[in-house]
Design a protein around this motif. Structure first.
Motif, PDB file in Angstrom:
ATOM      1  N   ILE A  33       0.831  -1.205   0.000  1.00 21.56           N
ATOM      2  CA  ILE A  33       0.000   0.000   0.000  1.00 21.56           C
ATOM      3  C   ILE A  33       0.865   1.255   0.000  1.00 21.56           C
ATOM      4  N   ARG A  34       1.889   1.269   0.819  1.00 16.51           N
ATOM      5  CA  ARG A  34       2.736   2.466   0.895  1.00 16.51           C
ATOM      6  C   ARG A  34       3.482   2.692  -0.412  1.00 16.51           C
ATOM      7  N   ARG A  35       3.857   1.628  -1.092  1.00 15.40           N
ATOM      8  CA  ARG A  35       4.511   1.772  -2.391  1.00 15.40           C
ATOM      9  C   ARG A  35       3.542   2.285  -3.447  1.00 15.40           C
ATOM     10  N   SER A  36       2.264   1.950  -3.292  1.00 13.37           N
ATOM     11  CA  SER A  36       1.283   2.310  -4.324  1.00 13.37           C
ATOM     12  C   SER A  36       1.100   3.817  -4.478  1.00 13.37           C
ATOM     13  N   VAL A  37       1.325   4.580  -3.408  1.00 15.08           N
ATOM     14  CA  VAL A  37       1.085   6.028  -3.506  1.00 15.08           C
ATOM     15  C   VAL A  37       2.169   6.725  -4.328  1.00 15.08           C
ATOM     16  N   SER A  38       3.271   6.034  -4.580  1.00 12.43           N
ATOM     17  CA  SER A  38       4.307   6.610  -5.451  1.00 12.43           C
ATOM     18  C   SER A  38       4.094   6.208  -6.903  1.00 12.43           C
ATOM     19  N   MET A  39       3.068   5.397  -7.157  1.00 13.68           N
ATOM     20  CA  MET A  39       2.767   4.934  -8.508  1.00 13.68           C
ATOM     21  C   MET A  39       1.633   5.764  -9.093  1.00 13.68           C
ATOM     22  N   THR A  40       1.527   5.776 -10.413  1.00 15.70           N
ATOM     23  CA  THR A  40       0.405   6.468 -11.047  1.00 15.70           C
ATOM     24  C   THR A  40      -0.864   5.639 -10.869  1.00 15.70           C
ATOM     25  N   THR A  41      -1.977   6.271 -11.109  1.00 19.59           N
ATOM     26  CA  THR A  41      -3.256   5.578 -11.004  1.00 19.59           C
ATOM     27  C   THR A  41      -3.311   4.382 -11.935  1.00 19.59           C
ATOM     28  N   LEU A  42      -2.850   4.550 -13.163  1.00 21.05           N
ATOM     29  CA  LEU A  42      -2.891   3.441 -14.123  1.00 21.05           C
ATOM     30  C   LEU A  42      -1.898   2.345 -13.754  1.00 21.05           C
ATOM     31  N   GLU A  43      -0.749   2.715 -13.206  1.00 24.35           N
ATOM     32  CA  GLU A  43       0.205   1.694 -12.763  1.00 24.35           C
ATOM     33  C   GLU A  43      -0.414   0.832 -11.663  1.00 24.35           C
ATOM     34  N   CYS A  44      -1.122   1.461 -10.742  1.00 26.44           N
ATOM     35  CA  CYS A  44      -1.802   0.694  -9.695  1.00 26.44           C
ATOM     36  C   CYS A  44      -2.873  -0.201 -10.297  1.00 26.44           C
ATOM     37  N   TRP A  45      -3.607   0.310 -11.263  1.00 25.92           N
ATOM     38  CA  TRP A  45      -4.699  -0.449 -11.863  1.00 25.92           C
ATOM     39  C   TRP A  45      -4.187  -1.697 -12.572  1.00 25.92           C
ATOM     40  N   ALA A  68      -1.239  -3.226 -12.058  1.00 25.74           N
ATOM     41  CA  ALA A  68      -0.298  -4.038 -11.280  1.00 25.74           C
ATOM     42  C   ALA A  68      -0.920  -5.386 -10.932  1.00 25.74           C
ATOM     43  N   GLY A  69      -0.142  -6.419 -11.034  1.00 28.85           N
ATOM     44  CA  GLY A  69      -0.616  -7.760 -10.693  1.00 28.85           C
ATOM     45  C   GLY A  69       0.575  -8.655 -10.424  1.00 28.85           C
ATOM     46  N   ILE A  70       0.289  -9.865  -9.982  1.00 29.96           N
ATOM     47  CA  ILE A  70       1.354 -10.814  -9.669  1.00 29.96           C
ATOM     48  C   ILE A  70       1.404 -11.859 -10.771  1.00 29.96           C
ATOM     49  N   ASP A  71       2.348 -11.707 -11.682  1.00 34.09           N
ATOM     50  CA  ASP A  71       2.575 -12.678 -12.737  1.00 34.09           C
ATOM     51  C   ASP A  71       3.332 -13.860 -12.143  1.00 34.09           C
ATOM     52  N   VAL A  72       2.825 -15.055 -12.358  1.00 29.31           N
ATOM     53  CA  VAL A  72       3.365 -16.226 -11.671  1.00 29.31           C
ATOM     54  C   VAL A  72       4.817 -16.501 -12.054  1.00 29.31           C
ATOM     55  N   GLU A  73       5.145 -16.404 -13.337  1.00 24.49           N
ATOM     56  CA  GLU A  73       6.522 -16.687 -13.755  1.00 24.49           C
ATOM     57  C   GLU A  73       7.489 -15.691 -13.122  1.00 24.49           C
ATOM     58  N   SER A  74       7.112 -14.412 -13.109  1.00 24.19           N
ATOM     59  CA  SER A  74       7.961 -13.395 -12.483  1.00 24.19           C
ATOM     60  C   SER A  74       8.077 -13.630 -10.986  1.00 24.19           C
ATOM     61  N   MET A  75       6.981 -14.089 -10.387  1.00 26.86           N
ATOM     62  CA  MET A  75       6.967 -14.345  -8.955  1.00 26.86           C
ATOM     63  C   MET A  75       8.006 -15.396  -8.584  1.00 26.86           C
ATOM     64  N   PHE A  76       8.052 -16.495  -9.336  1.00 31.80           N
ATOM     65  CA  PHE A  76       9.001 -17.548  -9.014  1.00 31.80           C
ATOM     66  C   PHE A  76      10.441 -17.124  -9.299  1.00 31.80           C
ATOM     67  N   ALA A  77      10.609 -16.261 -10.274  1.00 33.82           N
ATOM     68  CA  ALA A  77      11.949 -15.735 -10.531  1.00 33.82           C
ATOM     69  C   ALA A  77      12.423 -14.885  -9.350  1.00 33.82           C
ATOM     70  N   ASP A  78      11.488 -14.127  -8.757  1.00 34.57           N
ATOM     71  CA  ASP A  78      11.822 -13.288  -7.600  1.00 34.57           C
ATOM     72  C   ASP A  78      12.134 -14.136  -6.366  1.00 34.57           C
ATOM     73  N   LEU A  79      11.383 -15.235  -6.187  1.00 33.52           N
ATOM     74  CA  LEU A  79      11.594 -16.072  -5.010  1.00 33.52           C
ATOM     75  C   LEU A  79      12.933 -16.809  -5.078  1.00 33.52           C
ATOM     76  N   GLY A  80      13.315 -17.213  -6.288  1.00 30.97           N
ATOM     77  CA  GLY A  80      14.619 -17.825  -6.516  1.00 30.97           C
ATOM     78  C   GLY A  80      14.929 -18.953  -5.564  1.00 30.97           C
ATOM     79  N   GLN A 130      -9.756  -7.271  -8.592  1.00 33.38           N
ATOM     80  CA  GLN A 130      -8.887  -8.222  -9.288  1.00 33.38           C
ATOM     81  C   GLN A 130      -8.109  -7.548 -10.400  1.00 33.38           C
ATOM     82  N   ALA A 131      -6.828  -7.887 -10.503  1.00 31.41           N
ATOM     83  CA  ALA A 131      -6.019  -7.319 -11.576  1.00 31.41           C
ATOM     84  C   ALA A 131      -6.459  -7.831 -12.940  1.00 31.41           C
ATOM     85  N   ALA A 132      -6.975  -9.049 -13.002  1.00 36.08           N
ATOM     86  CA  ALA A 132      -7.431  -9.643 -14.267  1.00 36.08           C
ATOM     87  C   ALA A 132      -8.627 -10.537 -13.964  1.00 36.08           C
ATOM     88  N   SER A 133      -9.779 -10.197 -14.512  1.00 36.63           N
ATOM     89  CA  SER A 133     -11.000 -10.953 -14.225  1.00 36.63           C
ATOM     90  C   SER A 133     -11.421 -11.801 -15.413  1.00 36.63           C
TER      91      SER A 133
END
Length: 452
Positions: A148-160, A162-174, A332-335
């Motif tokens: 939430i705190r990071r979201s206020v530095s983002m634009t409205t459309l960036e927040c809209w 934003a989502g959690i892409d599974v492939e990127s998620m696993f790359a981040d978890l490493g 939801q980021a993608a419905s």
């Protein structure tokens, strides 16, 4: 007056709250009577399954505690099993909230409390001590606050977007995933990617000698229309389900209406779903395109009043199906491409509101019982982030972020509340099982029936 962390950690005592079984009995009055024993059996299995079915109990409890007064769109039932994998319309595998039956406006922290407490309760079920459970619940709140705190530095459309892409998620978890967890995760992903209408056709249908598909009979979980009612009543119900599907079409964008028009309704069956949803009316509808290799399964699910509705300002929606759909589209980021709503009369002539979505579209969820403490903590962080992203899609993110920046101890308060609420939930579960043992609540254990 600003709500303090001590206020947020407050949890009603047993003497200060309504009787949980009375709340559940009132909720059952508007559900299919013969399925209430199934609901009792599912809820009584463990403290966590009780919690899953007791959203109405927790809503009443939350209404008796101090709140921040910061109102946003809530999921309304944000426990850890109501987040998971599914396909976006662009066919990307995403992770997000995936159940919105109780979506409604309300104090933002109610969603955080529901989610954090679910981890404390599931952790106890998995044998974790409360020192561990407190840390995991705190992880939920910290991830939510950070998002939430990071979201206020983002634009409205960036927040809209934003989502959690599974492939990127696993790359981040490493390398934070051990080998066994990675293998389980990849297996879950493979399973989710194959959960679609074609897989549902193979699992849920039989093909007759003429090459026509029919939904199989697996009572009471799955019952074709012609088996659930007499011939005369079945014809009436089929007509009404068809009417609901027709009225639902008008709630879709024109291009999706054009897509759906390429499918014809082939068969209808009554389906029992979930834990908290058991007893609500849910139909699955088999649609067919050119041939058996071109199926589409839709779920037509009853939408009753949100469990939050008695405790917060009105949502403004007359149709409960529309309330679910609009809340889902906002959070939801993608419905689902086919998400829509309808209304109509049931077999008794009573009005029922419904929402419609694909039955399966890459849907998958974590096996909670298989998670050790480290994996549970990683999952808690992921869920807290997903909830934060959902709330950040609204303009209220600025108010929430301001409150979280000015109020020290939010995560500790959520963790403290979670442990206290786990104690309440344990006692409620014991109360339910005792009532079952005394014969005051009937049960229908489908798992035991299948083994006999």
């Amino acid at each position: 007056m600003t709500t303090t962390p001590a206020d947020l950690a407050a949890c009603p005592t047993r003497g200060e709250r309504a009787d949980p079984l009375t709340i559940l009995a009132a909720q059952a009055r508007n559900r299919v009577p013969e399925l209430i024993p199934v609901r009792h059996a599912r809820m009584a299995a463990t403290p966590f399954t009780f919690y899953r079915g007791a959203a109405a109990v927790m809503a009443d409890d939350l209404s008796r505690t101090p709140d921040t007064g910061i109102i946003t769109q809530l999921c309304g039932d944000a426990h850890l099993s109501n987040l998971g994998l599914f396909f976006s319309p662009e066919r990307r595998m995403v992770f997000d909230l995936n159940d919105f039956d109780e979506t409604h406006i309300g104090p933002f922290e109610w969603d955080v409390k529901r989610l954090a407490a679910s981890f404390a309760i599931a952790g106890r079920d998995n044998g974790f001590d409360d020192t561990t459970n407190r840390k995991i619940a705190k992880t939920v709140a910290k991830a939510y606050r950070r998002t939430i705190r990071r979201s206020v530095s983002m634009t409205t459309l960036e927040c809209w977007y934003a989502g959690i892409d599974v492939e990127s998620m696993f790359a981040d978890l490493g390398d934070r995933l051990d080998t066994s967890m990675t293998e389980r995760t990849q297996k879950a992903l493979r399973k989710a990617r194959h959960r679609n209408s074609a897989q549902a056709l193979a699992k849920l249908c039989e093909i007759d000698p003429d090459g026509n598909a029919h939904i199989r009979s697996e009572p009471p979980l799955l019952v074709p229309l012609t088996e659930r009612f007499t011939d005369e009543d079945a014809a009436v119900v089929e007509e009404r389900v068809r009417e609901r599907v027709d009225s639902y079409r008008a709630t879709l964008p024109l291009h999706v209406q054009t897509l759906l028009a390429q499918f014809s309704l082939v068969d209808i069956a009554f389906k029992v779903v979930g834990v908290g949803s058991v007893g609500t009316r849910a139909w699955i509808v088999l649609m067919m395109g050119r041939n058996l290799e071109d199926p589409l399964f839709l779920q037509v699910k009853e939408a009753q009043r949100s469990v939050l509705a008695d405790h917060v300002p009105s949502s403004g929606f007359d149709n409960q199906g529309q309330r679910v759909v609009e809340g889902q589209r906002l959070l939801q980021a993608a419905s689902d491409l086919f998400l829509g709503w309808s209304t109509g009369l049931d077999e008794n002539g009573d009005r029922r509101d419904f929402y419609v979505r694909q039955l399966r579209d890459g849907k998958g969820s974590v096996v909670v019982e298989a998670l050790g403490p480290d994996a549970m903590k990683l999952y808690a962080r992921l869920c807290g982030m997903a909830l934060g992203q959902a709330h950040a899609r609204t303009s209220t993110r600025f108010d929430i972020a301001r409150y979280l920046s000015e109020t020290a101890g939010f995560a500790d308060a959520m963790a403290e509340f979670s442990i206290s609420y786990a104690d309440l939930n344990d006692a409620d579960h014991v109360q339910m099982t005792a009532a079952i043992n005394r014969g005051e609540l009937s049960v229908h254990d489908l798992a035991a029936e299948g083994k006999s």
